[in-house]
Scaffold this motif. Structure first.
Motif, PDB file in Angstrom:
ATOM      1  N   GLY A  96     -12.559   1.016 -41.280  1.00 16.64           N
ATOM      2  CA  GLY A  96     -10.944   0.358 -42.153  1.00 16.64           C
ATOM      3  C   GLY A  96     -10.025  -0.981 -41.713  1.00 16.64           C
ATOM      4  N   PHE A  97      -9.127  -0.822 -42.632  1.00 19.51           N
ATOM      5  CA  PHE A  97      -8.018  -1.679 -41.970  1.00 19.51           C
ATOM      6  C   PHE A  97      -7.009  -2.233 -43.355  1.00 19.51           C
ATOM      7  CE2 PHE A  97     -11.920  -4.257 -44.732  1.00 19.51           C
ATOM      8  CZ  PHE A  97     -10.786  -4.608 -45.345  1.00 19.51           C
ATOM      9  N   PRO A  98      -5.444  -2.287 -43.308  1.00 18.80           N
ATOM     10  CA  PRO A  98      -5.107  -2.612 -44.180  1.00 18.80           C
ATOM     11  C   PRO A  98      -5.470  -4.332 -44.451  1.00 18.80           C
ATOM     12  CG  PRO A  98      -4.489  -3.173 -42.027  1.00 18.80           C
ATOM     13  CD  PRO A  98      -5.617  -2.636 -41.972  1.00 18.80           C
ATOM     14  N   HIS A  99      -4.445  -4.213 -45.739  1.00 19.18           N
ATOM     15  CA  HIS A  99      -4.931  -5.565 -46.638  1.00 19.18           C
ATOM     16  C   HIS A  99      -4.228  -6.354 -45.805  1.00 19.18           C
ATOM     17  CE1 HIS A  99      -3.889  -8.377 -49.839  1.00 19.18           C
ATOM     18  NE2 HIS A  99      -4.100  -8.369 -50.027  1.00 19.18           N
ATOM     19  N   GLY A 102      -7.202  -8.354 -44.476  1.00 16.78           N
ATOM     20  CA  GLY A 102      -8.163  -8.693 -44.101  1.00 16.78           C
ATOM     21  C   GLY A 102      -8.628  -9.783 -44.777  1.00 16.78           C
ATOM     22  N   PHE A 124     -16.626  -1.409 -44.917  1.00 15.76           N
ATOM     23  CA  PHE A 124     -15.606  -1.721 -45.042  1.00 15.76           C
ATOM     24  C   PHE A 124     -14.811  -0.599 -45.690  1.00 15.76           C
ATOM     25  CE2 PHE A 124     -17.194  -5.988 -44.837  1.00 15.76           C
ATOM     26  CZ  PHE A 124     -16.938  -5.766 -43.784  1.00 15.76           C
ATOM     27  N   LYS A 125     -13.574  -0.394 -45.835  1.00 15.17           N
ATOM     28  CA  LYS A 125     -12.603   0.253 -46.552  1.00 15.17           C
ATOM     29  C   LYS A 125     -11.165   0.117 -45.769  1.00 15.17           C
ATOM     30  CE  LYS A 125     -11.736   5.299 -48.056  1.00 15.17           C
ATOM     31  NZ  LYS A 125     -12.184   6.317 -47.831  1.00 15.17           N
ATOM     32  N   GLN A 126     -10.812  -0.389 -47.330  1.00 12.25           N
ATOM     33  CA  GLN A 126      -9.321  -1.285 -47.047  1.00 12.25           C
ATOM     34  C   GLN A 126      -8.110   0.266 -47.800  1.00 12.25           C
ATOM     35  OE1 GLN A 126      -8.370  -4.582 -48.481  1.00 12.25           O
ATOM     36  NE2 GLN A 126      -6.547  -3.923 -49.823  1.00 12.25           N
ATOM     37  N   GLU A 224       0.750  -5.724 -51.917  1.00 11.23           N
ATOM     38  CA  GLU A 224      -0.423  -7.113 -51.479  1.00 11.23           C
ATOM     39  C   GLU A 224       0.508  -8.030 -50.659  1.00 11.23           C
ATOM     40  OE1 GLU A 224      -3.079  -7.820 -53.999  1.00 11.23           O
ATOM     41  OE2 GLU A 224      -4.705  -6.178 -53.539  1.00 11.23           O
TER      42      GLU A 224
END
Length: 304
Positions: A96-99, A102, A124-126, A224
């Motif tokens: 997972g990661f923040p926008h 990414g 992947f999961k944002q 974003e």
């Protein structure tokens, strides 16, 4: 109690309908109904009740469903771990990661890792700061990048992998757009374009403004980095963004200026569950990441 009964039960709970569950399981409806009936007889309770044309979990069925979901998820992970043990270079890494990281950092890291492990797959999961922590603790992802890096505790382990500077971004026509360095205080009369609640960059910028002696005037919010940059470039306000979020993605771009007094930074951490149950392939990826960022900090190629 058989594994098949648990799988049928969970599918019916998800679909709220025996026929639809049977179709997805590719078995006869009568087989699903029979296994659910046997399971209820063994437990001595009703797991479902009729609601119109659908089935609804009873209160005890809801409790049982949570346990079954956890059991089957652990079973799937156990099977994956066995496969990875037999061939750890062909496993799957869920990250997972923040926008804000990414667009460029994640692709660069994955491309580098796959040079050494070309058969490893990634899922992947944002998400936002709270959702990423929830995903790690809930077993939805193996590892997650997060900012700022939280303190480690009994459930979660966090390691800072890098510290990144935030720059002021201004409309191209702004009087300070041509400066090399500004003090944050110089933006106190400006409207700010900030991330929405739940995004970790928002409190970092907010606290920096308070430290500089003013409360930012909120003009617009976004979710974003592209939105933040676009609104600022269009003259809607000013903001602060980390360096890796300043890569040009369109012709309309804000000016970026270094900020001092105070300098504004954020930490980026790598988090995972403290119980040490990382799959082998995820452990390899974690070790790679720690080396990757250490070499990056020292301006050394990763493979050297």
């Amino acid at each position: 109690m058989e594994l098949r009964q648990l799988q049928y039960f969970l599918k019916v709970a998800q679909k709220e309908h025996v026929t639809r569950a049977a179709e997805e399981l590719h078995v006869a409806q009568s087989a699903v109904s029979r296994q659910i009936r046997l399971l209820e007889q063994e437990l001595g309770v009703d797991l479902f009740m009729q609601k119109g044309r659908n089935l609804q979990l009873t209160p005890v069925g809801q409790l049982f469903c949570k346990r079954v979901e956890s059991i089957l998820k652990d079973l799937d992970r156990s099977v994956s771990e066995i496969h990875e043990f037999l061939d750890p270079e062909r496993g799957e890494i869920r990250i997972g990661f923040p926008h804000s990281i990414g667009t460029h950092l994640i692709p660069a890291i994955v491309a580098e890792f796959r040079q050494h492990y070309p058969h490893v797959k990634f899922r992947f999961k944002q998400g936002t700061y709270p959702s990423l922590i929830k995903d790690v603790l809930g077993g939805e992802v193996d590892l997650a990048f997060i900012s700022p890096c939280p303190d480690s505790d009994d459930q979660l382990t966090g390691e800072v992998v890098m510290t990144e500077e935030l720059f002021a971004i201004l409309p191209p026509s702004h009087p300070l757009a041509g400066e090399k360095v500004i003090r944050l205080e110089q933006l106190k009369e400006e409207p700010f374009v900030l991330f929405s609640q739940g995004y970790s960059l928002r409190p970092i910028v907010w606290q920096a403004c308070l430290k500089a002696g003013f409360t930012p005037q909120l003009a617009f919010e976004g979710g974003e980095t592209d939105t933040i940059r676009g609104l600022v470039a269009a003259g809607m306000g000013v903001s602060l963004l980390p360096e890796m979020a300043l890569f040009q993605t369109s012709t309309l771009q804000p000016a970026q200026v270094k900020v001092v007094e105070p300098a504004v930074t954020r930490t980026i951490g790598l988090i995972y569950r403290s119980d040490g149950k990382l799959p082998l392939v995820a452990r390899s990826f974690r070790a790679f990441l720690l080396t990757y960022f250490r070499m990056r900090q020292n301006n050394t190629p990763v493979g050297s």
